[in-house]
Write a protein that holds these residues in place. Structure first.
Motif, PDB file in Angstrom:
ATOM      1  N   GLY A   1      10.059   3.616   9.052  1.00  0.00           N
ATOM      2  CA  GLY A   1       9.336   3.406   7.804  1.00  0.00           C
ATOM      3  C   GLY A   1       9.623   2.045   7.197  1.00  0.00           C
ATOM      4  O   GLY A   1       8.709   1.334   6.750  1.00  0.00           O
ATOM      5  N   ARG A   2      10.909   1.674   7.188  1.00  0.00           N
ATOM      6  CA  ARG A   2      11.253   0.355   6.641  1.00  0.00           C
ATOM      7  C   ARG A   2      10.680  -0.758   7.500  1.00  0.00           C
ATOM      8  O   ARG A   2      10.236  -1.797   6.979  1.00  0.00           O
ATOM      9  CB  ARG A   2      12.765   0.228   6.537  1.00  0.00           C
ATOM     10  CG  ARG A   2      13.362   1.046   5.393  1.00  0.00           C
ATOM     11  CD  ARG A   2      14.870   0.947   5.363  1.00  0.00           C
ATOM     12  NE  ARG A   2      15.408   1.683   4.215  1.00  0.00           N
ATOM     13  CZ  ARG A   2      16.706   1.917   4.035  1.00  0.00           C
ATOM     14  NH1 ARG A   2      17.593   1.454   4.912  1.00  0.00           N
ATOM     15  NH2 ARG A   2      17.112   2.599   2.986  1.00  0.00           N
TER      16      ARG A   2
ATOM     17  N   LEU B   1       7.945  -0.616   9.351  1.00  0.00           N
ATOM     18  CA  LEU B   1       6.507  -0.702   9.081  1.00  0.00           C
ATOM     19  C   LEU B   1       6.235  -1.324   7.715  1.00  0.00           C
ATOM     20  O   LEU B   1       5.255  -2.041   7.528  1.00  0.00           O
ATOM     21  CB  LEU B   1       5.882   0.693   9.167  1.00  0.00           C
ATOM     22  CG  LEU B   1       5.822   1.324  10.561  1.00  0.00           C
ATOM     23  CD1 LEU B   1       5.325   2.762  10.477  1.00  0.00           C
ATOM     24  CD2 LEU B   1       4.919   0.515  11.483  1.00  0.00           C
ATOM     25  N   TRP B   2       7.147  -1.043   6.774  1.00  0.00           N
ATOM     26  CA  TRP B   2       6.966  -1.595   5.429  1.00  0.00           C
ATOM     27  C   TRP B   2       7.181  -3.120   5.429  1.00  0.00           C
ATOM     28  O   TRP B   2       6.330  -3.882   4.985  1.00  0.00           O
ATOM     29  CB  TRP B   2       7.944  -0.917   4.463  1.00  0.00           C
ATOM     30  CG  TRP B   2       7.962  -1.536   3.090  1.00  0.00           C
ATOM     31  CD1 TRP B   2       6.896  -1.982   2.364  1.00  0.00           C
ATOM     32  CD2 TRP B   2       9.124  -1.780   2.293  1.00  0.00           C
ATOM     33  NE1 TRP B   2       7.306  -2.476   1.163  1.00  0.00           N
ATOM     34  CE2 TRP B   2       8.674  -2.368   1.083  1.00  0.00           C
ATOM     35  CE3 TRP B   2      10.473  -1.548   2.467  1.00  0.00           C
ATOM     36  CZ2 TRP B   2       9.543  -2.731   0.067  1.00  0.00           C
ATOM     37  CZ3 TRP B   2      11.344  -1.903   1.455  1.00  0.00           C
ATOM     38  CH2 TRP B   2      10.881  -2.491   0.273  1.00  0.00           C
ATOM     39  N   HIS B   3       8.349  -3.533   5.985  1.00  0.00           N
ATOM     40  CA  HIS B   3       8.671  -4.961   5.947  1.00  0.00           C
ATOM     41  C   HIS B   3       7.764  -5.773   6.867  1.00  0.00           C
ATOM     42  O   HIS B   3       7.146  -6.751   6.443  1.00  0.00           O
ATOM     43  CB  HIS B   3      10.136  -5.177   6.333  1.00  0.00           C
ATOM     44  CG  HIS B   3      11.107  -4.780   5.267  1.00  0.00           C
ATOM     45  ND1 HIS B   3      11.143  -5.378   4.033  1.00  0.00           N
ATOM     46  CD2 HIS B   3      12.078  -3.824   5.239  1.00  0.00           C
ATOM     47  CE1 HIS B   3      12.092  -4.834   3.287  1.00  0.00           C
ATOM     48  NE2 HIS B   3      12.673  -3.873   3.997  1.00  0.00           N
ATOM     49  N   ARG B   4       7.703  -5.342   8.150  1.00  0.00           N
ATOM     50  CA  ARG B   4       6.974  -6.149   9.119  1.00  0.00           C
ATOM     51  C   ARG B   4       5.481  -5.839   9.113  1.00  0.00           C
ATOM     52  O   ARG B   4       4.663  -6.733   9.260  1.00  0.00           O
ATOM     53  CB  ARG B   4       7.555  -5.944  10.519  1.00  0.00           C
ATOM     54  CG  ARG B   4       9.037  -6.263  10.586  1.00  0.00           C
ATOM     55  CD  ARG B   4       9.477  -6.515  12.011  1.00  0.00           C
ATOM     56  NE  ARG B   4      10.901  -6.803  12.076  1.00  0.00           N
ATOM     57  CZ  ARG B   4      11.422  -8.015  11.944  1.00  0.00           C
ATOM     58  NH1 ARG B   4      10.630  -9.046  11.728  1.00  0.00           N
ATOM     59  NH2 ARG B   4      12.720  -8.205  12.030  1.00  0.00           N
TER      60      ARG B   4
ATOM     61  N   ASP C   1       3.599  -3.952   6.607  1.00  0.00           N
ATOM     62  CA  ASP C   1       2.916  -4.062   5.313  1.00  0.00           C
ATOM     63  C   ASP C   1       3.136  -5.432   4.673  1.00  0.00           C
ATOM     64  O   ASP C   1       2.179  -6.158   4.372  1.00  0.00           O
ATOM     65  CB  ASP C   1       3.418  -2.954   4.381  1.00  0.00           C
ATOM     66  CG  ASP C   1       2.589  -2.850   3.118  1.00  0.00           C
ATOM     67  OD1 ASP C   1       1.421  -3.272   3.148  1.00  0.00           O
ATOM     68  OD2 ASP C   1       3.089  -2.348   2.099  1.00  0.00           O
ATOM     69  N   GLN C   2       4.423  -5.781   4.479  1.00  0.00           N
ATOM     70  CA  GLN C   2       4.710  -7.013   3.749  1.00  0.00           C
ATOM     71  C   GLN C   2       4.347  -8.269   4.548  1.00  0.00           C
ATOM     72  O   GLN C   2       3.719  -9.188   4.028  1.00  0.00           O
ATOM     73  CB  GLN C   2       6.191  -7.053   3.361  1.00  0.00           C
ATOM     74  CG  GLN C   2       6.555  -6.047   2.278  1.00  0.00           C
ATOM     75  CD  GLN C   2       7.994  -6.216   1.825  1.00  0.00           C
ATOM     76  OE1 GLN C   2       8.886  -6.507   2.623  1.00  0.00           O
ATOM     77  NE2 GLN C   2       8.248  -6.026   0.544  1.00  0.00           N
ATOM     78  N   GLN C   3       4.802  -8.318   5.832  1.00  0.00           N
ATOM     79  CA  GLN C   3       4.605  -9.544   6.602  1.00  0.00           C
ATOM     80  C   GLN C   3       3.225  -9.637   7.237  1.00  0.00           C
ATOM     81  O   GLN C   3       2.572 -10.678   7.150  1.00  0.00           O
ATOM     82  CB  GLN C   3       5.693  -9.652   7.685  1.00  0.00           C
ATOM     83  CG  GLN C   3       7.103  -9.800   7.115  1.00  0.00           C
ATOM     84  CD  GLN C   3       8.153  -9.945   8.196  1.00  0.00           C
ATOM     85  OE1 GLN C   3       7.835 -10.153   9.365  1.00  0.00           O
ATOM     86  NE2 GLN C   3       9.421  -9.822   7.811  1.00  0.00           N
TER      87      GLN C   3
ATOM     88  N   ASP D   1       0.171  -7.882   4.031  1.00  0.00           N
ATOM     89  CA  ASP D   1       0.207  -8.697   2.812  1.00  0.00           C
ATOM     90  C   ASP D   1       0.401 -10.178   3.137  1.00  0.00           C
ATOM     91  O   ASP D   1      -0.296 -11.050   2.601  1.00  0.00           O
ATOM     92  CB  ASP D   1       1.335  -8.223   1.893  1.00  0.00           C
ATOM     93  CG  ASP D   1       0.978  -6.926   1.181  1.00  0.00           C
ATOM     94  OD1 ASP D   1      -0.211  -6.589   1.170  1.00  0.00           O
ATOM     95  OD2 ASP D   1       1.887  -6.263   0.660  1.00  0.00           O
TER      96      ASP D   1
END
Length: 679
Positions: free
Chosen positions: A613-614, A616-619, A621-623, A626
């Motif tokens: 989850g982290r 997918l969130w960092h790489r 979603d964020q990177q 976004d």
């Protein structure tokens, strides 16, 4: 053909508890202003289940008289030639499940009046258990995989609500989330199996699927050498591993004890955990065509029956001992499925539903009498204070361990004989597992019985805590000067009513269910490949002869040794268990940690999910999303605009120069294209 099984009759069975749930849930809670009192809510919910039980009994007698129903109630969706509808299949298998589910549910509803008296959320609890009953009825009455999957997921969702009923306790929240997520793992395999069936048959109706079973068995999964039927059956069974708590997807079931005792009885006895056993039996025309899948089922069931039984020996929480016995008995049912003894699996499902509901509700009666104390080490000598509960616990335990003439004996002994007669790969290990489990079951069952009802009174050794709503069902214990007390009639009457079938139903049902035409065509067995039921029939000479013969069998000797071992360790030489535990400390530690499967689950699934989850969130979603797609495209447009804005200076001579330059380029292109000699 004219039939008494009409649509209004059949629809009324699941809709009655649904109506009770809706009325109680909306008007008996703060949602619509608590318009119903506790008496009104319990009366409406119980009446819905009474109607469902009475009509289920009527349907059962119609089916036994030869009536049959397989039809659609309405079409939910039409996708080209694919018809997705809601329909009922009513045969002997369905009718049996309907009666068992509604009867046990009715007993739990009545018992709840006494057990949950004075609890916050009283009306909400009745709404939940009625909704649970509706979901299970929709599952067993379905005639297609779509409706089966609806009921399958519905019992999972309601179990989430019930296990986490005390949502202000962190342990309950953790337990219901654990149950929900572990079942999603199994359901992923289940939906893959359904998807493969739909892709290769073009239908979700049982009849259409079973008509093409031999064609499925002749195919391989594209891109592999795997038999398509084997893949389908294993995927379906992975779903059953989640719902029916088979190793390694069993880890949620012991933690479900965080819910109130009535729901423990409902989940463990007649609803959620039996869904997988029912599904495999219903899909027997598919499973019979894959010996590999049957062998897989047999080995998984054997591991569950054996190793979960060991864990019951070291538990001190009275509900958890009964919970681990459920895991072991579910392993027995799965073993019966693996050797193609589907009627035996359903027979044990039925007898187990009665004596396991009896054991759970009797455990709840003890907890009530002990002021919500659940640790057996703080009990002892309760037979003097709770004689009815003591007798009911004894009846349930005798049936569970397979005492001759009790209901559990007839179903368990039939499973053991079926395994002994089987030649399916893995049957040797399965026979070893069930024989060892016979001894283990007797040991932990009478360890509980002797610990709780006999021996030294230990209930004033624990510290008493004041009872508050926030910590309900935590371990409280009796105050100084208090003594245990028998439960009110609203609790003991359901125990007595459950004790009756726990004693006699096996005696009367074994011959028609296993060796008669009770199930008819509702389950399919390829006797040429798996002749186990024929061999059992050849050895059967009536229920009396079967019980008398068992008195001198190795199975009964193991049962007696288990009871004797429990008596020595927990009545006559109470210091012996601690000495054995110290001698085998590493083994005791392994059992206390439940083979470290919870830790493994936390390490791999929980932490793995967090890591995923982290990540997918960092790489992701964020990177990626976004950073690159959203912000990156904005930065790109800004850079292009920054360059292009220099072309829009606002000076007239810049624009005139651009026009002259454009005209020169245009003339050059015309000369090049239309006047070759210029080249």
């Amino acid at each position: 053909m004219q039939t008494n099984l009409t649509l209004p009759l059949l629809c009324a069975i699941p809709l009655a508890p649904l109506a009770g749930s809706i009325i109680t849930g909306f008007f008996g809670t703060a949602l619509f202003g608590n318009r119903l009192s506790k008496v009104g809510s319990q009366s409406i919910a119980i009446m819905g289940v009474i109607i469902a039980f009475a009509l289920s009994c009527q349907v059962f007698f119609y089916v036994q008289a030869g009536d049959y129903f397989n039809g659609e109630v309405y079409t939910w969706m039409q996708l080209g030639e694919l018809n997705l509808g809601i329909g009922f299949l009513i045969d002997s298998l369905t009718a049996t499940m309907m009666v068992v589910v509604t009867f046990v549910s009715l007993m739990v509803h009545i018992y709840t009046i006494g057990y949950m008296h004075g609890e916050p959320g009283y009306n909400r609890f009745f709404a939940y258990i009625s909704l649970f009953t509706f979901a299970m009825l929709m599952l067993v009455m379905s005639n297609n995989l779509l409706q089966l999957f609806f009921g399958w997921e519905a019992v999972g969702v309601v179990s989430y609500l019930l296990i986490g009923f005390y949502f202000d306790r962190q342990t309950a929240v953790f337990a219901n989330m654990k149950a929900f997520l572990v079942n999603r793992v199994g359901d992923f395999g289940f939906i893959l199996g359904i998807g493969l069936i739909l892709a290769y048959t073009g239908s979700m109706n049982y009849d259409a699927i079973f008509a093409q079973n031999t064609e499925l068995a002749a195919q391989t999964l594209p891109g592999t050498s795997w038999n398509l039927m084997t893949v389908i059956c294993i995927c379906l069974f992975i779903g059953a591993m989640g719902k029916s708590a088979q190793f390694p997807l069993h880890v949620w079931l012991p933690d479900s004890m965080e819910g109130p005792t009535p729901i423990s009885a409902l989940i463990h006895a007649a609803t959620m955990v039996t869904a997988g056993i029912f599904m495999v039996s219903r899909m027997s025309p598919l499973f019979e065509l894959s010996t590999t899948a049957l062998s897989f089922i047999l080995v998984i069931g054997s591991i569950t029956a054996l190793f979960m039984g060991f864990l019951g020996i070291v538990q001190n929480d009275i509900k958890r001992v009964v919970a681990y016995s459920t895991l072991s008995q579910l392993g027995f049912m799965t073993i019966a499925l693996g050797v193609s003894a589907y009627p035996v699996a359903i027979f044990h499902l039925m007898t187990h539903a009665f004596f396991k509901a009896l054991l759970f509700l009797a455990a709840g009666s003890v907890i009530m009498g002990m002021h919500h104390e659940q640790d057996m080490r703080n009990m002892g000598g309760l037979w003097k204070y709770m004689p009815v509960t003591c007798l009911m616990m004894l009846v349930g335990s005798l049936s569970l361990i397979g005492t001759p003439f009790f209901s559990g004996f007839y179903s368990k002994d039939s499973i053991i004989e079926a395994v002994a007669a089987s030649t399916i790969p893995g049957s040797g290990f399965a026979y070893f597992a069930v024989m060892v489990s016979v001894f283990i079951t007797a040991l932990y069952s009478f360890r509980l019985y002797f610990y709780v009802f006999h021996g030294k009174e230990r209930f004033h050794q624990s510290s008493h805590k004041e009872h508050t709503d926030a910590d309900h069902d935590a371990h409280h214990g009796l105050a100084a000067g208090e003594v245990p007390h028998e439960s009110p009639w609203v609790v003991t009457v359901p125990l007595i009513l459950l004790a009756i079938p726990s004693v006699i139903i096996g005696f009367y049902a074994i011959e028609p269910m296993l060796f008669g035409d009770f199930f008819g065509d509702s389950m399919f067995i390829d006797l040429s490949q798996h002749p186990v039921m024929e061999e059992l029939a050849n050895e059967f000479h009536g229920p009396i002869a079967m019980a008398l013969h068992a008195l001198t069998s190795s199975v009964t000797i193991l049962v007696a040794l288990g009871v004797l071992t429990a008596a020595i360790g927990y009545l006559w030489v109470p210091s012996l268990p601690s000495k054995i535990a110290n001698t085998f400390a590493p083994l005791k530690k392994l059992l206390d940690h439940k083979y470290y499967l919870d830790e493994l689950n936390q390490l791999i699934f929980a932490k793995g999910s967090i890591w995923l989850g982290r990540g997918l969130w960092h790489r992701g979603d964020q990177q990626l999303i976004d950073g690159l797609l959203v912000n990156g495209s904005a930065h790109l447009v800004g850079r292009i605009a920054g360059v292009m804005r220099h072309l829009q200076s606002g000076y007239l001579y810049h624009y005139a120069f651009a026009m002259i330059l454009g005209l020169a380029v245009l003339l050059a292109w015309v000369l090049y294209a239309y006047f070759p000699y210029v080249r």
